[in-house]
Design a protein around this motif. Structure first.
Motif, PDB file in Angstrom:
ATOM      1  N   ILE A 119       0.806  -1.026  -0.141  1.00 11.65           N
ATOM      2  CA  ILE A 119      -0.119  -0.083   0.068  1.00 11.65           C
ATOM      3  C   ILE A 119       0.916   1.163   0.085  1.00 11.65           C
ATOM      4  CG2 ILE A 119      -1.862   1.445   1.485  1.00 11.65           C
ATOM      5  CD1 ILE A 119      -2.951  -0.825   0.108  1.00 11.65           C
ATOM      6  N   ALA A 120       1.695   1.228   0.836  1.00 13.36           N
ATOM      7  CA  ALA A 120       2.744   2.494   0.979  1.00 13.36           C
ATOM      8  C   ALA A 120       3.553   2.745  -0.385  1.00 13.36           C
ATOM      9  CB  ALA A 120       3.832   2.072   2.067  1.00 13.36           C
ATOM     10  N   PHE A 121       4.049   1.647  -1.127  1.00 13.94           N
ATOM     11  CA  PHE A 121       4.847   1.952  -2.401  1.00 13.94           C
ATOM     12  C   PHE A 121       3.688   2.586  -3.310  1.00 13.94           C
ATOM     13  CE2 PHE A 121       4.962   0.090  -6.723  1.00 13.94           C
ATOM     14  CZ  PHE A 121       6.076   0.343  -7.073  1.00 13.94           C
ATOM     15  N   PHE A 122       2.384   2.261  -3.674  1.00 14.18           N
ATOM     16  CA  PHE A 122       1.356   2.755  -4.353  1.00 14.18           C
ATOM     17  C   PHE A 122       1.358   4.123  -4.200  1.00 14.18           C
ATOM     18  CE2 PHE A 122       0.756  -1.824  -5.604  1.00 14.18           C
ATOM     19  CZ  PHE A 122       0.558  -1.804  -7.245  1.00 14.18           C
ATOM     20  N   CYS A 123       0.985   4.236  -2.872  1.00 15.58           N
ATOM     21  CA  CYS A 123       0.685   5.662  -2.497  1.00 15.58           C
ATOM     22  C   CYS A 123       1.942   6.579  -2.657  1.00 15.58           C
ATOM     23  CB  CYS A 123       0.210   5.607  -0.992  1.00 15.58           C
ATOM     24  SG  CYS A 123      -1.316   4.860  -0.508  1.00 15.58           S
ATOM     25  N   LEU A 172       1.606   9.801  -5.160  1.00 11.32           N
ATOM     26  CA  LEU A 172       2.010  10.985  -4.554  1.00 11.32           C
ATOM     27  C   LEU A 172       3.158  11.820  -5.385  1.00 11.32           C
ATOM     28  CD1 LEU A 172       1.711  13.310  -2.375  1.00 11.32           C
ATOM     29  CD2 LEU A 172       3.583  11.870  -1.128  1.00 11.32           C
ATOM     30  N   ALA A 173       4.153  11.135  -5.710  1.00 10.29           N
ATOM     31  CA  ALA A 173       5.292  11.565  -6.583  1.00 10.29           C
ATOM     32  C   ALA A 173       4.610  12.031  -8.005  1.00 10.29           C
ATOM     33  CB  ALA A 173       6.151  10.671  -6.854  1.00 10.29           C
ATOM     34  N   ALA A 174       3.840  11.217  -8.554  1.00  7.83           N
ATOM     35  CA  ALA A 174       2.942  11.627  -9.773  1.00  7.83           C
ATOM     36  C   ALA A 174       2.118  12.707  -9.659  1.00  7.83           C
ATOM     37  CB  ALA A 174       2.125  10.670 -10.271  1.00  7.83           C
ATOM     38  N   ALA A 175       1.739  13.270  -8.603  1.00  3.02           N
ATOM     39  CA  ALA A 175       0.532  14.321  -8.359  1.00  3.02           C
ATOM     40  C   ALA A 175       1.648  15.438  -8.012  1.00  3.02           C
ATOM     41  CB  ALA A 175      -0.359  13.878  -6.904  1.00  3.02           C
ATOM     42  N   ILE A 176       2.866  15.319  -7.482  1.00  7.72           N
ATOM     43  CA  ILE A 176       3.679  16.319  -7.366  1.00  7.72           C
ATOM     44  C   ILE A 176       4.168  16.948  -8.457  1.00  7.72           C
ATOM     45  CG2 ILE A 176       5.988  17.098  -6.410  1.00  7.72           C
ATOM     46  CD1 ILE A 176       5.409  15.350  -3.957  1.00  7.72           C
TER      47      ILE A 176
END
Length: 576
Positions: free
Chosen positions: A53-57, A61-65
């Motif tokens: 879960i942490a990996f996908f999140c 998040l990186a893509a959103a930034i």
């Protein structure tokens, strides 16, 4: 019937108190091993499920930034007097955009791969899942007293079930990941398909060690006859195998309507069987609640929006507008709003059994602000399926009236083109349905003085004049609003040869013959201004040439050469 296979009493979570171990048959090292992190069965959901879960999140998040940075960059101004060459930020942005533009083509199979960024994303997903699953040893317990669940099967199972909510999230049309990353739902399908594939691989790795372990322990026959876990596992694995096997393009594209219906049925069977199979072990059902929440909210948002904006159907007119071209004009209320370049899914109610299917088409018209009613126009080329049926309805008649249900809009541009100094719009065939409303909207912004953009180049490639006829009035009317120094329209007839009598008229209308040399157009764009935006829509080969030419220009910017410091690319394709 499934309830009889559930352990009673049915709970939200199973106990974390270790039980069933024969500590007297274990060495001191083995006793310590089964309670350490990454080996403890009773904390495997935390170790492997939550890590997944942490990996996908983190990736989202990186893509959103990066999306937010792109959004802000599009609104920034570049002063040519302050800096003649690309800055560090310009170079970094260009290097990243190289990965989003670069594309590969496998000639032997005629396969156009996703952009390099998607390939890297899928590769990262693969490396993470394989490393998490295979890095920890041992794969099997050295002592039967340490448990009947092989360590590699345990961890593979948790990785698989933790991937499930994201696999579904990548697939929804109202896409929460897309909202964060600025990516339309159809472009996330590649991650849906590959996350489903990796979930299948981990499911297999979860399954076969149990079979091997039971054979080695001499319990295979008794487990096969008496254990419900075998039957529920098989009941989940069979439809999952079907879903993966039939989702490859060779089957999906040829029989899409049948594929889509069977896909939903098989998915329902798979989810139900898997829900019973995991049997609320530890926090396993939490992943189902998360999956249900993501899917249900997306579905509910679609249904409520469709009911609010289009009710149970809107009046529509279908007519022929050229060779193998039809147009659907839909009268929509003022509350139905769309932006240039967005697409909708339509369900034509007057087609009997075909009313059960919905299909995506780009809205090729602009919305009039303040009007009590608008007309959404969808122009489409006739292929098989729905478009062929609609074309037959207008044969020998001026038009055919019906009612349609409209779901949308979706997609579109996530950065304002008017913030760029020069904009190139490239359309191949019916890809003009995407670029024409963008062209008209950008012209209106420039005319009103609300745009940084100083020049628009619109390049259209169509087979012949008949295919250009339906779009010519809209293009000509929009171009006439700006002086010739601000807009340049070039039309390429790719299947018509120039005749002697065409010389004078063609020169004034910017009519050219033969395919446009897209790499040369992109190179000209790169040398034309500091901030350049390129928007392209067309067949796969058309976009392949544009993408790779832009990728080459991004490398030039990353190397620090040239006057162009910011080149933005957006592409739309015919198929997903």
């Amino acid at each position: 019937m499934g309830l009889i296979w559930l352990k009673h009493p049915v709970l939200w979570h199973s106990s974390r108190v270790p039980s069933g171990y024969d500590y007297t048959a274990m060495t001191a090292v083995q006793k310590q091993l089964i309670i350490t992190r990454w080996h403890n069965w009773y904390s495997a959901d935390w170790d492997y499920g939550q890590t997944t879960i942490a990996f996908f999140c983190a990736a989202i998040l990186a893509a959103a930034i990066l999306n937010a940075a792109s959004w802000l960059r599009a609104r920034s101004k570049i002063s040519p007097t302050k800096q003649q060459h690309p800055s560090i930020a310009d170079k970094f942005t260009a290097a990243f955009r190289y990965t989003t533009a670069r594309q590969f083509y496998v000639r032997t199979t005629r396969y156009y791969a996703p952009p390099l960024a998607a390939v890297l994303g899928v590769s990262g997903m693969c490396i993470f899942i394989m490393a998490l699953m295979l890095a920890v040893r041992p794969f099997y317990w050295p002592n039967e007293a340490m448990g009947h669940s092989p360590p590699i099967a345990t961890r593979a199972g948790w990785i698989s079930i933790a991937t499930m909510p994201f696999m579904i999230a990548f697939a929804t049309k109202v896409n929460f990941i897309g909202l964060l990353t600025g990516t339309s739902h159809e472009k996330l399908q590649v991650f849906h398909r590959w996350s489903a594939f990796f979930m299948y691989i981990t499911s297999l790795v979860h399954t076969f060690p149990f079979i091997i372990n039971d054979i080695m322990m001499g319990e295979m026959v008794s487990q096969y006859k008496n254990s419900p876990w075998y039957w529920t596992g098989v009941a989940a694995l069979v439809p999952q195998t079907y879903l993966i096997a039939l989702s490859w393009g060779i089957f999906r594209n040829r029989y899409y309507e049948i594929f889509k219906k069977l896909h939903f049925i098989a998915s329902g069977i798979f989810m139900a069987a898997l829900f019973i199979h995991v049997n609320f072990r530890l926090t396993s059902w939490d992943y189902f609640w998360a999956t249900l929440a993501v899917y249900a909210l997306a579905w509910l948002a679609r249904v409520l929006r469709t009911l609010y904006t289009t009710g149970f159907g809107l009046p529509a007119t279908v007519e022929s507008v050229g060779p193998d071209l039809i147009k659907i004009s839909i009268r929509v209320p003022s509350r139905f709003k769309w932006a240039p370049g967005q697409h909708v899914f339509i369900r034509v109610l007057g087609l009997g059994v075909h009313a059960l299917t919905s299909h995506p088409f780009t809205v090729s018209s602009l919305r009039a602000d303040g009007a009590a009613e608008n007309t959404a126009e969808l122009v489409m080329r006739v292929h098989r399926g729905l478009t062929s049926i609609l074309a037959n309805r207008v044969v020998g008649r001026a038009a055919w009236t019906t009612r349609v249900v409209v779901d949308g809009p979706y997609g579109g541009l996530h950065v304002p083109l008017k913030a760029y100094e020069r904009v190139y719009l490239l359309a191949g065939g019916s890809g003009a349905t995407f670029t024409i409303p963008i062209f008209a909207d950008l012209v209106a912004s420039m005319k009103a003085g609300g745009a940084v953009c100083q020049h628009i180049d619109f390049v259209v490639a169509v087979p012949d004049g008949d295919n250009y006829a339906w779009m010519e009035p809209a293009i000509t009317a929009a171009a006439a609003q700006l002086p010739d120094t601000a807009v340049n329209v070039r039309v390429h007839f790719t299947r018509t040869e120039k005749t002697k009598g065409d010389d004078e008229s063609d020169e004034s209308a910017n009519i050219l013959y033969g395919r446009p040399v897209l790499p040369a157009i992109v190179r000209d764009a790169h040398m034309s201004a500091s901030k350049v935006a390129i928007v392209a829509c067309g067949p796969d080969g058309f976009l392949y040439d544009v993408r790779n030419a832009v990728a080459d220009s991004q490398l030039v910017i990353a190397d620090g050469f040239g006057t162009c410091k910011d080149m933005f690319l957006h592409t739309e394709t015919y198929s997903w």
